[in-house]
Design an enzyme around this catalytic site. Structure first.
Site, PDB file in Angstrom:
ATOM      1  N   GLU A  43       8.161 -10.418   4.697  1.00  0.00           N
ATOM      2  CA  GLU A  43       8.790  -9.113   4.919  1.00  0.00           C
ATOM      3  C   GLU A  43       9.191  -8.951   6.389  1.00  0.00           C
ATOM      4  O   GLU A  43       8.349  -8.714   7.254  1.00  0.00           O
ATOM      5  CB  GLU A  43       7.846  -7.983   4.498  1.00  0.00           C
ATOM      6  CG  GLU A  43       7.496  -7.992   3.019  1.00  0.00           C
ATOM      7  CD  GLU A  43       8.688  -7.743   2.117  1.00  0.00           C
ATOM      8  OE1 GLU A  43       9.625  -7.028   2.529  1.00  0.00           O
ATOM      9  OE2 GLU A  43       8.679  -8.271   0.989  1.00  0.00           O
ATOM     10  N   GLU A  84       5.215   0.937   4.629  1.00  0.00           N
ATOM     11  CA  GLU A  84       6.043  -0.270   4.470  1.00  0.00           C
ATOM     12  C   GLU A  84       5.436  -1.210   3.426  1.00  0.00           C
ATOM     13  O   GLU A  84       6.156  -1.811   2.624  1.00  0.00           O
ATOM     14  CB  GLU A  84       6.191  -0.999   5.806  1.00  0.00           C
ATOM     15  CG  GLU A  84       7.080  -2.229   5.724  1.00  0.00           C
ATOM     16  CD  GLU A  84       8.506  -1.912   5.321  1.00  0.00           C
ATOM     17  OE1 GLU A  84       9.029  -2.582   4.396  1.00  0.00           O
ATOM     18  OE2 GLU A  84       9.108  -0.999   5.915  1.00  0.00           O
ATOM     19  N   GLU A  91       9.356  -2.751  -4.191  1.00  0.00           N
ATOM     20  CA  GLU A  91      10.474  -3.688  -4.281  1.00  0.00           C
ATOM     21  C   GLU A  91      10.088  -4.942  -5.071  1.00  0.00           C
ATOM     22  O   GLU A  91      10.878  -5.437  -5.879  1.00  0.00           O
ATOM     23  CB  GLU A  91      10.953  -4.066  -2.885  1.00  0.00           C
ATOM     24  CG  GLU A  91      11.646  -2.930  -2.169  1.00  0.00           C
ATOM     25  CD  GLU A  91      12.079  -3.285  -0.755  1.00  0.00           C
ATOM     26  OE1 GLU A  91      11.672  -4.347  -0.242  1.00  0.00           O
ATOM     27  OE2 GLU A  91      12.819  -2.481  -0.167  1.00  0.00           O
TER      28      GLU A  91
END
Length: 136
Positions: A43, A84, A91
């Protein structure tokens, strides 16, 4: 006459939920470390935000403000990382279900992104208030 019917209330249990006590805590810690390592490796946003958190933590510790204010400033930065990670989890699940474009998939990803934005805005506002009150 009232009849009492007993029903089995057992539900299927994931093999990942079968641990208890200290074994569960050790396993959960391992899963958390794996999650942080995976976020670091895969990420980009997490890596960028982590750099900001490290730099911000150093700055907060050096600021001439109270210990509580230092903690508050650092906590708002860590809050961004927490959101996050949740966004990245959303996601990943959406992509796991399907890589095809779909309005609901877009909504899920956009909602996660909006949550990160709000966390960044809360942190920025918090830093602005603390710094303004200290230096002006």
């Amino acid at each position: 006459m009232v009849h009492i019917v007993e029903r089995s209330m057992t539900q299927p249990v994931s093999e990942f939920k079968s641990k208890s006590g200290l074994q569960r805590i050790v396993a959960a810690t391992g899963y958390s470390i794996e999650g942080l390592q995976s976020a670091w490796r895969h990420e980009h946003a997490f890596r960028q935000e982590l750099v900001v958190v490290v730099v911000g933590t150093i700055v907060a510790l050096l600021l001439p403000v109270s210990a509580f204010q230092k903690l508050f400033l650092i906590a708002t930065l860590v809050f961004i990382l927490i959101i996050e990670l949740i966004n990245s989890a959303i996601e990943a699940v959406v992509d796991r279900v399907s890589l095809e474009r779909h309005p609901l998939s877009k909504n899920a990803k956009d909602f996660g992104s909006a949550a990160v934005l709000l966390a960044v805005l809360i942190s920025a506002a918090s830093w602005a208030v603390v710094l303004f009150n200290r230096f002006y």
